[in-house]
Design a protein around this motif. Sequence first.
Motif, mmCIF file in Angstrom:
data_model
loop_
_atom_site.group_PDB
_atom_site.id
_atom_site.type_symbol
_atom_site.label_atom_id
_atom_site.label_comp_id
_atom_site.label_asym_id
_atom_site.label_seq_id
_atom_site.Cartn_x
_atom_site.Cartn_y
_atom_site.Cartn_z
ATOM 1 N N SER A 37 13.899 62.482 79.115
ATOM 2 C CA SER A 37 12.948 61.769 78.271
ATOM 3 C C SER A 37 11.642 62.546 78.305
ATOM 4 N N LEU A 38 11.088 62.774 77.147
ATOM 5 C CA LEU A 38 9.829 63.504 77.063
ATOM 6 C C LEU A 38 8.752 62.624 76.464
ATOM 7 N N ARG A 39 7.550 62.776 76.962
ATOM 8 C CA ARG A 39 6.400 62.197 76.277
ATOM 9 C C ARG A 39 6.029 63.196 75.196
ATOM 10 N N VAL A 40 5.816 62.726 74.019
ATOM 11 C CA VAL A 40 5.448 63.626 72.928
ATOM 12 C C VAL A 40 4.189 63.124 72.241
ATOM 13 N N SER A 41 3.477 64.065 71.692
ATOM 14 C CA SER A 41 2.332 63.751 70.852
ATOM 15 C C SER A 41 2.663 64.253 69.457
ATOM 16 N N ASP A 42 2.284 63.493 68.461
ATOM 17 C CA ASP A 42 2.411 63.971 67.087
ATOM 18 C C ASP A 42 1.215 64.859 66.794
ATOM 19 N N TYR A 43 1.465 65.927 66.086
ATOM 20 C CA TYR A 43 0.403 66.866 65.757
ATOM 21 C C TYR A 43 0.562 67.303 64.315
ATOM 22 N N TRP A 66 6.706 78.287 72.503
ATOM 23 C CA TRP A 66 8.138 78.012 72.398
ATOM 24 C C TRP A 66 8.468 76.578 72.802
ATOM 25 N N MET A 67 7.610 75.941 73.614
ATOM 26 C CA MET A 67 7.889 74.571 74.059
ATOM 27 C C MET A 67 7.865 73.599 72.881
ATOM 28 N N GLN A 86 3.870 68.269 60.181
ATOM 29 C CA GLN A 86 3.832 67.317 61.302
ATOM 30 C C GLN A 86 4.865 67.762 62.328
ATOM 31 N N ILE A 87 4.443 67.978 63.581
ATOM 32 C CA ILE A 87 5.363 68.365 64.639
ATOM 33 C C ILE A 87 5.198 67.443 65.843
ATOM 34 N N MET A 88 6.193 67.474 66.715
ATOM 35 C CA MET A 88 6.118 66.767 67.998
ATOM 36 C C MET A 88 5.772 67.793 69.074
ATOM 37 N N VAL A 89 4.814 67.462 69.916
ATOM 38 C CA VAL A 89 4.427 68.352 71.012
ATOM 39 C C VAL A 89 4.830 67.662 72.311
#
Length: 94
Positions: A37-43, A66-67, A86-89
């Motif tokens: 499970s990852l915490r992600v931020s929208d960017y 690359w992450m 829009q990407i997930m970081v």
Amino acid sequence: MAISRTSRYQRNETALVPDRNGQLQLTVMQRLPVDQSLRVSDYRWRAAERVDAVAAQYYGSETSWWMYAEANPRVLDWTQPPAGLQIMVPRGVA
């Protein structure tokens, strides 16, 4: 063979593997995928923004882009992401 801490292969192991001529070569071994499970931020990408600058902002290293590339496989070309993309970081294991 030392694998850089900013490399996408930093968690992989290395092993001596024979090549087609029977010579042993130090090789980065493939890792099997694991559930996580990852915490992600929208960017949202801005005009003229560079992948290395965004990586430095989020990960403290310009070479760690690359992450977020791995987390967004639908983006095939990271040389010039379009403004508004829009990407997930990913921010680490939750």
